[in-house]
Design a protein around this motif. Sequence first.
Motif, short mmCIF file in Angstrom:
data_model
loop_
_atom_site.label_atom_id
_atom_site.label_comp_id
_atom_site.label_asym_id
_atom_site.label_seq_id
_atom_site.Cartn_x
_atom_site.Cartn_y
_atom_site.Cartn_z
N SER A 46 35.07 42.30 41.03
CA SER A 46 34.61 42.39 39.65
C SER A 46 35.64 41.74 38.75
CB SER A 46 34.43 43.86 39.24
OG SER A 46 34.26 43.98 37.84
N ASP A 48 36.40 42.62 35.93
CA ASP A 48 37.10 43.67 35.18
C ASP A 48 38.23 44.30 36.00
OD1 ASP A 48 35.39 43.37 32.99
OD2 ASP A 48 33.92 44.76 33.85
N PRO A 91 42.23 48.38 37.03
CA PRO A 91 41.59 47.71 35.89
C PRO A 91 42.42 46.52 35.44
CG PRO A 91 41.67 50.10 35.58
CD PRO A 91 42.52 49.79 36.77
N ARG A 92 41.75 45.45 35.06
CA ARG A 92 42.46 44.24 34.65
C ARG A 92 43.47 44.52 33.54
NH1 ARG A 92 42.17 38.83 35.09
NH2 ARG A 92 40.44 38.97 36.56
N SER A 116 40.71 38.86 41.55
CA SER A 116 39.54 39.73 41.53
C SER A 116 38.78 39.69 42.85
CB SER A 116 38.61 39.33 40.38
OG SER A 116 39.24 39.52 39.14
#
Length: 298
Positions: A46, A48, A91-92, A116
């Motif tokens: 993802s 994100d 989380p990024r 990712s």
Amino acid sequence: MCGIVGLFLKNEALQPQLGRHLSRMLTTMSARGPDSAGIAVYGGGSDDLIKLTLRASTGDADRDLGARLRTALRAPIEVLRRANHLVVTIPRACRASALAWLREHQPDLDLVGTGSHMEIYKEVGLPEQVADKFAVPAMHGTHGIGHTRMATESAVTTAGAHPFSTGEDQCLVHNGSLSNHNSVRRNLHREGIVFETENDSEVAAGYLTWRMREGDSLKQALTSSLDTLDGFFTFVVGTRDGFAVLRDPIACKPAVLAESDDYVAFGSEYRALSVLPGIEKARVFEPEPATVYVWERR
């Protein structure tokens, strides 16, 4: 010597078999490099989230790392443990704070790669041993690259094993030698590119990362490298969307490509491709010198 392979799957039905095919391809290259091996696998992810592939420099990886990171960052953290490697998904937005925490509290963990969609596994040993250690044959994915090394210019260490990653979802494997890597390294240091080893292949990876950060496409970055990087080489480069192949203008290192409706495959020798299903129906050819070949998903 050294042996390199790459596999880009066009047929989604083959994605559950990526790790198995890539491992078999690399195993056939064992005689070209018995010192160490590594594989980068690209698959689901993802935008994100960020995956940090970490390697314990001594012993096994910390089984409590996930809980400690969740407490420190107050964020959802997932940890996949494979032998002495950990893939930590965060989380990024937590990337910088996670890396800072790891540097302070886990200096024994080396950062192998970030992205990712990318995971990298590498270790000293034969390709078959390394693949089995990390359960690579069971991995799913869209594409991947691999390398088995004969350390002719440096010590046999995991740090010197390929692939090298200097940018997010970017990695490179290399067969050959660069003559001007020290001067290129100094220039890249001034551009903020960080290196973990003295290996010339990491300089090639860093150069491509810098050019793409400056706005080049993968093809443009590789084309530019023909003017900047001096030596003899075959590069196979992995990115989030695909992979690319480039040989130097003399092309003294062996290389073979195969393309079918199901996949594109690269090997230092044809025997690496011979283990693939349907290879007898593929178009098999030798990549031209100083010519960039790119396959990407858009």
